[in-house]
Design a protein around this motif. Sequence first.
Motif, PDB file in Angstrom:
ATOM      1  N   UNK A 126       5.278   4.732   1.920  1.00  0.00           N
ATOM      2  CA  UNK A 126       5.780   5.945   2.471  1.00  0.00           C
ATOM      3  C   UNK A 126       6.630   5.795   3.822  1.00  0.00           C
ATOM      4  N   UNK A 185      -0.116  13.680   6.099  1.00  0.00           N
ATOM      5  CA  UNK A 185       1.015  13.868   4.843  1.00  0.00           C
ATOM      6  C   UNK A 185       1.452  15.286   4.776  1.00  0.00           C
ATOM      7  N   UNK A 243       2.317  -5.084   5.790  1.00  0.00           N
ATOM      8  CA  UNK A 243       2.040  -4.332   7.099  1.00  0.00           C
ATOM      9  C   UNK A 243       3.112  -3.640   7.434  1.00  0.00           C
ATOM     10  N   UNK A 244       3.068  -2.485   8.102  1.00  0.00           N
ATOM     11  CA  UNK A 244       4.156  -1.794   8.345  1.00  0.00           C
ATOM     12  C   UNK A 244       5.208  -2.800   9.398  1.00  0.00           C
ATOM     13  N   UNK A 293      14.806   7.469   5.118  1.00  0.00           N
ATOM     14  CA  UNK A 293      15.256   8.953   5.020  1.00  0.00           C
ATOM     15  C   UNK A 293      15.967   9.204   6.590  1.00  0.00           C
ATOM     16  N   UNK A 294      15.175   8.615   7.594  1.00  0.00           N
ATOM     17  CA  UNK A 294      15.626   8.855   8.743  1.00  0.00           C
ATOM     18  C   UNK A 294      16.971   8.358   9.114  1.00  0.00           C
ATOM     19  N   UNK A 313      10.240   6.747   4.861  1.00  0.00           N
ATOM     20  CA  UNK A 313      10.416   7.523   6.128  1.00  0.00           C
ATOM     21  C   UNK A 313      11.696   6.982   6.809  1.00  0.00           C
ATOM     22  N   UNK A 339      -4.330  -1.855   4.247  1.00  0.00           N
ATOM     23  CA  UNK A 339      -2.956  -2.298   3.351  1.00  0.00           C
ATOM     24  C   UNK A 339      -3.354  -3.059   2.347  1.00  0.00           C
ATOM     25  N   UNK A 385       0.258   6.710  16.803  1.00  0.00           N
ATOM     26  CA  UNK A 385       0.844   6.625  15.420  1.00  0.00           C
ATOM     27  C   UNK A 385       2.092   5.636  15.354  1.00  0.00           C
ATOM     28  N   UNK A 386       1.779   4.436  15.840  1.00  0.00           N
ATOM     29  CA  UNK A 386       2.281   3.371  15.905  1.00  0.00           C
ATOM     30  C   UNK A 386       1.707   2.308  15.053  1.00  0.00           C
ATOM     31  N   UNK A 422       0.873  -1.104  -0.058  1.00  0.00           N
ATOM     32  CA  UNK A 422       0.106   0.129   0.013  1.00  0.00           C
ATOM     33  C   UNK A 422       0.659   1.201  -0.119  1.00  0.00           C
ATOM     34  N   UNK A 450       7.850  13.171  15.806  1.00  0.00           N
ATOM     35  CA  UNK A 450       7.699  11.759  16.762  1.00  0.00           C
ATOM     36  C   UNK A 450       6.733  12.057  17.676  1.00  0.00           C
ATOM     37  N   UNK A 505      13.249  15.562   7.832  1.00  0.00           N
ATOM     38  CA  UNK A 505      12.645  14.391   7.427  1.00  0.00           C
ATOM     39  C   UNK A 505      11.386  14.063   8.497  1.00  0.00           C
ATOM     40  N   UNK A 506      11.229  12.784   8.634  1.00  0.00           N
ATOM     41  CA  UNK A 506      10.054  12.360   9.380  1.00  0.00           C
ATOM     42  C   UNK A 506      10.367  12.444  10.867  1.00  0.00           C
ATOM     43  N   UNK A 507      11.452  12.842  11.146  1.00  0.00           N
ATOM     44  CA  UNK A 507      11.780  12.492  12.596  1.00  0.00           C
ATOM     45  C   UNK A 507      11.272  13.369  13.390  1.00  0.00           C
ATOM     46  N   UNK A 533       9.938   6.994  14.179  1.00  0.00           N
ATOM     47  CA  UNK A 533       9.194   7.403  12.970  1.00  0.00           C
ATOM     48  C   UNK A 533       7.906   6.992  13.173  1.00  0.00           C
ATOM     49  N   UNK A 534       6.910   7.932  12.941  1.00  0.00           N
ATOM     50  CA  UNK A 534       5.436   7.515  13.152  1.00  0.00           C
ATOM     51  C   UNK A 534       5.116   6.767  11.671  1.00  0.00           C
ATOM     52  N   UNK A 535       4.096   5.794  12.037  1.00  0.00           N
ATOM     53  CA  UNK A 535       3.460   4.937  11.048  1.00  0.00           C
ATOM     54  C   UNK A 535       2.591   5.721  10.320  1.00  0.00           C
ATOM     55  N   UNK A 536       2.731   5.863   8.944  1.00  0.00           N
ATOM     56  CA  UNK A 536       1.865   6.772   8.351  1.00  0.00           C
ATOM     57  C   UNK A 536       0.410   6.413   8.308  1.00  0.00           C
ATOM     58  N   UNK A 537      -0.614   7.220   8.483  1.00  0.00           N
ATOM     59  CA  UNK A 537      -1.932   6.817   8.350  1.00  0.00           C
ATOM     60  C   UNK A 537      -2.287   6.372   7.109  1.00  0.00           C
ATOM     61  N   UNK A 538      -3.159   5.225   7.018  1.00  0.00           N
ATOM     62  CA  UNK A 538      -3.409   4.999   5.536  1.00  0.00           C
ATOM     63  C   UNK A 538      -4.169   6.000   4.751  1.00  0.00           C
ATOM     64  N   UNK A 539      -4.210   5.992   3.476  1.00  0.00           N
ATOM     65  CA  UNK A 539      -4.901   6.806   2.698  1.00  0.00           C
ATOM     66  C   UNK A 539      -6.520   6.264   2.751  1.00  0.00           C
TER      67      UNK A 539
END
Lengths: 325, 837
Positions: A233, B819, A277-278, A240-241, A237, B761, B710-711, A228, B836, B831-833, A317-323
């Motif tokens: 993303x 986003x 899945x993440x 990139x981190x 992420x 997903x 956000x986990x 997905x 947190x 970045x996304x850091x 790093x936060x898990x992105x919300x799904x679209x």
Amino acid sequence: MVAPIPGGADLETVARVVSRVRGNVERVIEGKPDVVSAALVVLLAEGHLLIEDVPGVGKTMLSKALARSIDCSVSRIQFTPDLLPSDVTGVSVFNQNTREFEFRPGGIFANVVVGDEINRASPKTQSALLEAMEERQVTVDNATYHLEAPFMVIATQNPVEMEGTYALPEAQRDRFMARVSMGYPVASAEIAMLDSHTRSNPLDDLEAVTDASELRKITGIVAQVHVAHAVQRYAVALTSATRTTEDLTLGASPRATLHLVRAAKAYAAIEGRDYVVPDDLQLLARTVLAHRLLPSVEAAMNGRTTEAVLDRILAGVPVPEPDRA
Amino acid sequence: MSAPTLVPPAGSPARPSTGRARASAPKDLRARGAGRLLLSALAATLTTWAAVVSWRGLTETPGGFLRPLLLLALVVAGTGALARLARLPALVVLLAQTVVGVALASELLIDTPVPLGAGWGELVRAVEAAVATSRQYAAPVPPEAAPLDPLLVGGGLACMLLVDLLANGVRRVPLAGLPLLTVYAVPVSIVDSGLSWWVFALTAAGFLVMLFLQEDEQVARWGRPLDERGRPTEASDTDLRASAALGPRSSTSRVGAASVGAAATALAVLVPLGVPTLDVDVFSLGAGSAGGDDAVQIVNPMTDLQRDLRRGSDIPLLEVQTDDPDPSYLRIAVLNRFSSEAWSSGDREIPTDNLPDGAVPALQGVAGDVARRSYDYDVSIGEDFQSRWLPTWAPIRAIRAEGDWRYDESTMDFLASADDLDTAGLDYSMTGVELDLSAAQLASAPSAAGAVSAEMVDLPPLPDLVRDLALEVTAEAPTRYAKAVALQNWFRSEFTYDLARADEGNGVSELEAFLRDDEGGRVGYCEQFASAMAVMARELDIPARVAVGFLRPDEIGPDRYQFSAYDLHAWPELFIAGAGWVRFEPTPADRAAAVPDYTRGQLDSEPDQPSAQPSEQSQAPVQPDRPAPSAEPEVPQAQGPDDTDTTATTFPWAPVAGGVGGLLALGVLLLLPRLLRSRRRERWLAAGPEGVWQELRATALDLGHPWPERRSVRTAGAALLDWYADPAAEPVERPARGAAAAPEAAAATDRLVTALERLRYAPAGSTDSAAASEQVGDDGGVCVAALLAGVTPRQRRAARWWPRSVLTAGRRPSGAQARRAEVRATRTGAATVDEVG
């Protein structure tokens, strides 16, 4: 968590093959299910596996067991300081009878290549592996020879601190999808090993449980696993981190991101899912990313390993919300 | 398989961009700082302005000073923010604000920005005129008088500068509350119409915003935000500002602070509605109309009894133990001076040795041959009665009271000399004297000329009506005493006592309206009766004054009496040579059943046909003029509850309704989170996996569990398992928790996690059927039950009544928001850091 899946027949094939290979390998390597799983993930994701550990913990045994389980061509290259690049790739030899140069393929021409103690060879020879591993082809004397799929390099190496070793260049480390450490077996597994390995070599009893064509088929199924957008993303992420954190001087390459996602697809398929899945990424991040990263001097002096840095990134790093379309 | 490209994809920056982000940081900081400085300055000056709105009762044209002050608030705030942005020292900032503020105020008031030379003279004149107005007029000042604006604008500007200096210059916002309080206290002591609740709410809200702004900045400086495990997040130092602005701490704390502030302000406004209290102000002006019962100093007692008489409930104020069979007419203060607006206490001479420490001077103007009796009184005053005047009987022979109370020999009332002295909780004793006056003796009294100060017959210019009426009523009375009695009886027979219909006040205009025999005239309450009789007596050259005090107590035990708020009363005292200051009772029998004995004699002797016209006063019991509780109900009006006027004895609807309304509002407020929460639960449990997940998260938050924000779904699912307990088990203080305790819920969670992952997903088209979504709702119910079982009953109750998920920032950020934040973070190279937490 296995759930019924639409079009589950394909995934059932994957599960069947994987469980057969796993059973086979575990007859030789006892008490290391994580390592075996990682090896299977790499096999299904069409990557290459680097096994790193001190001598005598079963690195070669694992790679051989994996190779034997598949009915395909297997070659083994013992890397030594005097091994030449041509020994790996092959060489053109002048045939007196035909009065022509003819190509003698090197050890690399096989479905599964076991490169033993890869860091004992000189950097020149190590780099001979580069082209073959990434591009799945060999160029000798202006002629390019393609390697047959499946193609997997299973390399073992001793930790770089050991005597007589050359550190693997970053570029080559980056080409391995995953690195696993064997670790010492637990006492019970070591005792069981004494039993089984002293009578005869268990490798001799191993029979192939799958073949190259079946493997090609299931790698095709793995490639179909859905990733997905949110998961993509998340993968980006994460990598990139690693590039922006001050604890690392070298972060993960875009190839690392690709490897991470491919490994996650393989893992998801093994788990019986047709989507990633993440958590798959989190689970594989250490195996897939750690060997590519270089800790900064500060982090090294503070005793932070790349694994520890990776753990902090995973926690952060936060898990992105799904679209939600 | 193709080789991956080694060129970084667009939007995933390489390391050097971090440097760029750092270089641009100071500019951002400056922009943010400017906004913040302006916000803080505006909060300070506008809050002061809101407090100044409470002054609007001082004049009938409040726009005259409120509009300039609003402009000044904006300009002073802007000047302050600019000066602080330039990092000028606090004193220089103040100087700049003062110069700009004074120039603008001068421009607004006298049309020249530089108050020097001619402008200065004009300004001084304007201020002097304002001061004169403030002395001459009582609030509200009418439009035709010279405006108070120079004073009010000046004062408001000074307060603004002070508040801004304290809040933003030296950064002590709590201290800034003091000038605000002062501003708010001004009208409390001057305006008698009370203060509006919304001015208070507005000022309080402004003050809370100021506090929040300072504390918020303070908290942001503490350091990195922590994640849910209490570890510092990955955010590097340069990202701190961003994370402080974006992080959940900020939004949660904002919502939390706003809730607490709003609740506190609402309670401060609502609770007084439900709790009827009588503070101080028996005669003061302070009490607000809408429950704004602020503490008030009584400096100058006025006969503004009406409010206390109309108070919804009768509050016991003091008790007395005495051998006096009729301890009526307990005097609090004497009012000597009648200006055109009101009766006031006039000037007092209170030498330091006039203390209540024993005997007091001999009775003024009483001939030595008047028979007298003494009674002892022990008074104990309750906490509710905070008067700056000490209640005493008149006349008295001796008194002993704690505290610096001083008396004026001419009036013999006791005024608190120390600023913090009042009667609350005071116990003291005195010996009163009852003179045995007779009508005959009074009638033969000589002239009182020179016996008392000329002030006692001093009157402002009055309408002719007053004098005409006085002469007309007393035309047939030969002596001063007879005139007084005639006046008293005239009031008692020709006028109507009605608290509800009475006008407020006792000035000349009210007096005229009261005396006029037309529609709405000749109706009033004790204050107007007393005032009118005293004024008319002065017209007849009889020295007169108004006394304020308590009429008549309830007997609550043997020789023990209690005075309450409804007993408050006013009466005239007239000076008659040889008898001193003699009390009269012009208030009709509806309120004051009996007249003094010595005035009755006159009544009996002169008309001499009492049985022919049984007027109310003649019905009153003759011997003890105050009916004992056991007395037979001869006078029905006088036997009413509390012996008070009829209007006041009706059920106190207003405060009760207010109280019930307040309680209802409070109840609704308390119920609201619960209702909201249960509605959300219903909705979410029916809304498929995402809704159920939302519900589980909210329930966990309600129960105080640290939900992993956000986990991944699985991480949260694993956390849930630890909080489960068996819902079927007996509720205990510490339920066994974990997946093993509630296997059913654990399985349901597994199914939920899978369903949610599939939804989020899996490729589109593989979603579940309706039956599956029903299953998800059931699973959600099972999980919620197991979660609820996993906490103590107390926590469960708290979650039910006070669900945190409703009160704190309840919604998780939407995908789009996340986003956007991600893109923003990527742009700044962080970045996304930095997201947190």
